[in-house]
Design an enzyme around this catalytic site. Structure first.
Site, PDB file in Angstrom:
ATOM      1  CE1 TYR A 222      -3.185  -3.272   0.227  1.00 12.52           C
ATOM      2  CE2 TYR A 222      -3.744  -2.397   2.549  1.00 12.52           C
ATOM      3  CZ  TYR A 222      -3.458  -2.465   1.214  1.00 12.52           C
ATOM      4  OH  TYR A 222      -4.713  -4.151   1.432  1.00 12.52           O
ATOM      5  CG  HIS A 278      -0.638  -8.355  -0.002  1.00  7.10           C
ATOM      6  ND1 HIS A 278      -0.340  -7.065   0.171  1.00  7.10           N
ATOM      7  CD2 HIS A 278      -1.664  -8.377  -0.111  1.00  7.10           C
ATOM      8  CE1 HIS A 278      -1.531  -6.166  -0.267  1.00  7.10           C
ATOM      9  NE2 HIS A 278      -2.535  -7.277  -0.499  1.00  7.10           N
TER      10      HIS A 278
END
Length: 439
Positions: A222, A278
């Site tokens: 992010y 992730h």
């Protein structure tokens, strides 16, 4: 679920038991595979005949079951060879400590019963709690397997709180928590920070904290870990009250220690409450094992994964020492993943929804769904609040994202109403299997 299988008959039964119980599976693989000649019943000099006639034979096993300590019940499957268990079963049992564990043996054969093949194994794991064994044919029905398991009184599937949150403990502005298998408590509703960058992210974290949020979800991918940490430090809220989750991306798995140190440095909040992989990728087990080391050092408190489903999790679990406390997947009314949710709950793994509103380009249509709108109007709530409440009532934690303080306040104000069973079912009927991202 541990099993040995040469012709895949035992594998078939093992897979059905795993599906019924939600068990992780590990296959006993010999270092030297058995050939058809090795298994020739009529040749007294065949390898299998020699092993079965030699009390001291212990065929070598390839690989190691690394996280046995995390399981209380172990199903043990094998084919019947000349009325007995193959000697490789003795190799397996004598390689591990089964003290205090329940061992549940089963065999497969075309006609032979289990005989003494299971009790012959007891001496190789004398400190285990052995259950009565059972013989299965290769085409055994799922109903018969389920009936057998239910009769064993193993305590499987009992609710440990993973799949049912104490929502009555929450009030608008304060989300209740769930106890993770690591022993730490996590708010069941937090702020997702995907796409929040720079000063917008810092302000969003601070406004969320002012609105009562105490969980934040970020990731190295992010590019906002530093801003999330800054918002937390500048908020004035004690660090101990805040739960922060971040993630390693697959391009970091090859050098996970450096990646973890980078996360710690960017966040700059002392420790990480929860770190996830992730999504699956090359070296994901290597990266996870590095995370396990940081748990031992106290720099990470809990670890888990994201975008792992039944097949991925079943393959992953036997390779790690610490069971993931949480899996974060795409879940929303149009993509409900009912079987995945049930599977994770049986494993004692909390499941959390990213994209609870369907994700960019889909949120408006979901909020405009007539069923959701009708239910929202009946409760005097917004469609967003109804969706979040629906997730929470089915035991799915949520991390809706928003930089708007009013929307943040709306999202954490879902603890003063309850959806009826009929309303829950109406939303459940909206499932389309419609996935909005590639993970």
């Amino acid at each position: 679920m541990v099993y040995f299988s040469c012709t895949n008959t035992t594998k078939g039964i093992a897979d059905r038991i795993a599906e019924t119980t939600g068990a992780a599976t590990w296959r006993i693989v010999p270092s030297e595979a058995y050939t058809s000649e090795d298994l020739n019943y009529n040749d007294p000099s065949s390898r299998a005949n020699r092993e079965q006639n030699d009390p001291s034979a212990r065929p070598v096993i390839s690989g190691k079951l690394e996280n046995l300590s995390g399981y209380d019940v172990v199903f043990l499957g094998y084919p019947i060879w000349w009325g007995k268990a193959p000697k490789i079963l003795f190799s397996f049992l004598e390689s591990y400590d089964f003290s205090g564990k329940a061992l549940v043996p089963f065999c497969t054969s075309g006609s032979s019963g289990i005989g003494s093949s299971d009790t012959d194994l007891h001496a190789s794991a004398p400190n285990a709690g052995w259950k009565q064994g059972r013989r299965f044919g290769g085409n055994e029905s799922e109903a018969a397997i389920r009936e057998w398991i239910e009769g064993l009184d193993l305590g499987l599937g009992e609710d440990d709180g993973t799949g049912s949150f104490d929502l009555a403990a929450g009030v608008n502005g304060t989300a209740p928590t769930v106890r993770l298998s690591s022993g730490y408590d996590m708010p069941v509703l937090g702020l997702g920070t995907y796409s929040l960058l720079g000063d917008v992210c810092v302000r969003s974290v601070k406004s969320a904290l002012a609105n009562g949020f105490r969980k934040f979800d970020t990731a190295s991918f992010y590019n906002n870990e530093a801003e999330v940490g800054q918002g937390i430090r500048e908020s004035g809220v004690p660090r101990g009250e805040i739960f922060v989750a971040t993630k390693l991306y697959p391009n970091q798995y090859a050098d996970p220690e450096a990646a973890i140190e980078e996360c710690l440095r960017k966040l700059d909040i002392g420790y990480i409450d929860l770190m996830l992989l992730h999504h699956p990728g090359t070296d994901d087990v290597k990266a996870y094992k590095a995370m396990e080391k940081y748990v031992a050092e106290g720099k990470i408190r809990s670890i888990g994964v994201s975008n792992y489903y039944i097949e991925e999790m079943t393959e992953f679990l036997p390779q790690v020492d610490i069971k993931p406390v949480l899996v974060q997947n795409e879940i929303h009314p149009y993509y409900q993943e009912k079987e995945v949710v049930e599977f994770m709950h049986r494993q004692g793994i909390v499941i959390e929804a990213w994209y609870p509103f369907g994700g960019r380009g889909h949120t408006a249509a979901m909020f405009g769904n007539e069923t959701i709108k009708e239910i929202a109007e009946a409760h005097g709530k917004s469609p967003a609040q109804v969706i979040l409440r629906w997730d929470l009532q089915r035991g799915v934690a949520v991390v809706p994202g928003s930089s708007n303080p009013d929307h943040q306040k709306e999202n954490i104000s879902v603890f003063d109403f309850e959806l009826t069973p009929e309303e829950m079912e109406r939303i459940a009927s909206l499932d389309r299997g419609e996935k909005h991202d590639w993970y």
